[in-house]
Design an enzyme around this catalytic site. Structure first.
Site, PDB file in Angstrom:
ATOM      1  NE  ARG A  25      10.591   2.908   8.897  1.00 52.06           N
ATOM      2  CZ  ARG A  25       9.762   2.527   7.927  1.00 52.06           C
ATOM      3  NH1 ARG A  25       8.509   2.226   8.225  1.00 52.06           N
ATOM      4  NH2 ARG A  25      10.174   2.440   6.679  1.00 52.06           N
ATOM      5  N   GLY A  91       4.139  -6.984   4.700  1.00 58.92           N
ATOM      6  CA  GLY A  91       5.395  -6.963   3.949  1.00 58.92           C
ATOM      7  C   GLY A  91       6.489  -6.244   4.712  1.00 58.92           C
ATOM      8  CB  SER A 165      11.698   1.755   0.708  1.00 63.83           C
ATOM      9  OG  SER A 165      10.390   1.536   1.190  1.00 63.83           O
ATOM     10  CD  GLN A 166       7.575  -2.696   2.832  1.00 64.53           C
ATOM     11  OE1 GLN A 166       7.635  -3.622   2.012  1.00 64.53           O
ATOM     12  NE2 GLN A 166       6.442  -2.301   3.371  1.00 64.53           N
ATOM     13  CG  ASP A 316       1.636   2.267   0.653  1.00 68.14           C
ATOM     14  OD1 ASP A 316       1.775   1.393  -0.226  1.00 68.14           O
ATOM     15  OD2 ASP A 316       2.200   2.213   1.754  1.00 68.14           O
ATOM     16  CE  LYS A 343       4.028  -0.627  -1.930  1.00 64.54           C
ATOM     17  NZ  LYS A 343       4.874  -0.308  -0.738  1.00 64.54           N
ATOM     18  NE  ARG A 347      -2.294  -1.858  -2.359  1.00 65.96           N
ATOM     19  CZ  ARG A 347      -1.659  -1.538  -1.246  1.00 65.96           C
ATOM     20  NH1 ARG A 347      -0.728  -0.593  -1.270  1.00 65.96           N
ATOM     21  NH2 ARG A 347      -1.948  -2.142  -0.112  1.00 65.96           N
TER      22      ARG A 347
END
Length: 438
Positions: A25, A91, A165-166, A316, A343, A347
């Protein structure tokens, strides 16, 4: 590279690297500002280096001077790259930069490594189209990179499912560059702490956002607004803190994790609370900014127990938590984690299959993982694979520290450099039995 992880006892003090989420960010917002920004204690992992390369492709200047990165924004603003943008394995960079690229007139093509080229992009392309831009994927009927977007987009209203969210953060970063009000509506927001992190960074760099701090389901950004340059230190990474923390818990080791982030800005900090709820002996020293593990001498087998935990705010942490759950007594149910399937790898599926090789009992659903804990009893050594996923590699390496036998062999273990450069060396300094087999 293959790593053999042997049963160990840890001791001493360990410090984890800077936050990947904060570093990326910081780099992007520095590139959007005017003048030069200084980023102290940046994470030098592969994803952050990819971010540095990408913003340079858009015209920013990046100077890396030891523990300080200086980023100078292009005088006339970002410009279209002259070639396809390769985000590597990140990502975050992919989803942040796609809508930012769409603020520029013309086409930008995005690609990445094999993992990135499985990431869904249909929703971000649709959002760009909703704002007057265009986009398409290079492979017919495959919702993944390579893909291209065209701008310029215009201020307006976007509705989004909210699971990624990204993608929402990318839209929020792009919105201040547009003329007029952009309204982003989320039907079912996930990973909410990361949305809050983006809002906090926007505020720090001079961007005003109207939103509900509780629901985080609607964001209103008036443009144009100007990003301002800054000097800021990156806090340590809670996603990385998870690994020495779980390692100390499952081995009953007395450990101090120093220089932790006590600001509450990282959703992954919830892992300490989850482990404490499972009975782990963890004390946070806010004054020293450190975590103390097993300093009361309780050990692990007498205290770890299963439970049910909603992990939507910190997905995560699922790989590390699933390892801890194998050493707990009773079932642990990690819920609302469907996003984890999208992801670097799936996972949920891979932690189930790889931990099963070590003798653990797990069940999976579309958005949950159920671990049948036995207090570590019945776990045994075996060869497992990271599938080039840094969090899976480190989680399996940590699991090996608590298992009797000749050692757990982790294949393709070098990928941890994405988020925790020097992981095996740093953990070895506090007693972790990691042996390079190449």
């Amino acid at each position: 590279m293959n790593i053999l992880s042997k049963k160990s006892s840890l001791s001493g003090t360990v410090t984890v690297p800077g936050s990947k989420s904060h570093t990326i960010r910081a780099c992007i917002m520095a590139a959007l500002a005017s003048g030069t920004s200084e980023i102290l204690n940046p994470l030098t992992g592969a994803d952050c280096l990819s971010c540095a390369e990408v913003i340079q492709a858009f015209g920013a200047l990046v100077e890396m001077d030891g523990n300080i990165w200086r980023i100078t924004a292009p005088e006339k603003g970002l410009r279209l790259p002259s070639s396809p943008v390769d985000v590597g394995n990140s990502g975050s960079v992919l989803y942040f930069m796609a809508p930012i690229a769409a603020t520029l007139p013309g086409w930008t093509e995005f690609t990445g490594d094999a993992s990135i080229c499985t990431r869904p992009v249909g929703q971000i392309i649709q959002a760009i189209k909703d704002l007057g831009g265009d986009g398409f994927t290079a492979r017919k009927d495959i919702d993944a990179p390579p893909f291209s977007v065209r701008g310029p987009i215009h201020a307006g209203r976007v509705e989004h499912e909210g699971a990624f969210s990204q993608q929402i953060s990318g839209l929020m970063m792009a919105a201040p560059l547009l003329h007029g009000q952009t309204e982003i509506i989320l039907r079912n927001p996930k990973e909410m702490p990361f949305l809050q992190m983006t809002c906090d960074w926007l505020d720090f760099t001079g961007i005003h956002v109207r939103y509900d701090r509780e629901k985080l389901n609607r964001f209103e950004i008036e443009g144009p607004q100007k990003y301002r340059s800054f000097r800021r230190e990156i806090p340590s990474d809670w996603g990385s803190t998870a690994f020495p923390l779980v390692a100390a818990v499952i081995t009953g080791s007395k450990l101090e994790i120093a220089n932790i982030d006590t600001s509450g800005s990282q959703g992954d900090s919830a892992i300490a609370g989850v482990l404490s709820a499972m009975g782990a002996d963890i004390v946070m020293d806010s004054e020293k900014k450190s975590l103390l593990v097993n300093h009361s001498g309780k050990g692990r087998l007498s205290c770890l127990r299963g439970g049910t935990f909603n992990c939507s705010g910190f997905p995560d942490a699922v790989p590390a938590l699933s390892v801890a759950a194998c050493f707990a007594e009773g079932d642990t149910h990690l819920t609302d984690i469907g996003i984890v399937r999208h992801k670097e790898t799936d996972r949920i599926a891979l932690m189930r299959t790889e931990l099963a090789k070590l003798g653990a009992g797990l069940e999976e659903g579309s958005d949950y993982l159920l671990i049948h804990g036995t207090g570590g009893k019945g776990l045994h050594d075996a060869a497992v694979n990271s599938y080039d996923d840094h969090r899976i590699a480190m989680s399996l390496a940590v699991a090996g520290l608590g298992i009797e036998g000749n050692g757990v062999l982790i294949e393709n273990a070098e990928c941890c450099t994405v988020s925790f450069p020097g992981f095996y060396r740093i953990m070895g300094e506090i007693g972790a039995g990691f042996v390079c087999m190449d």
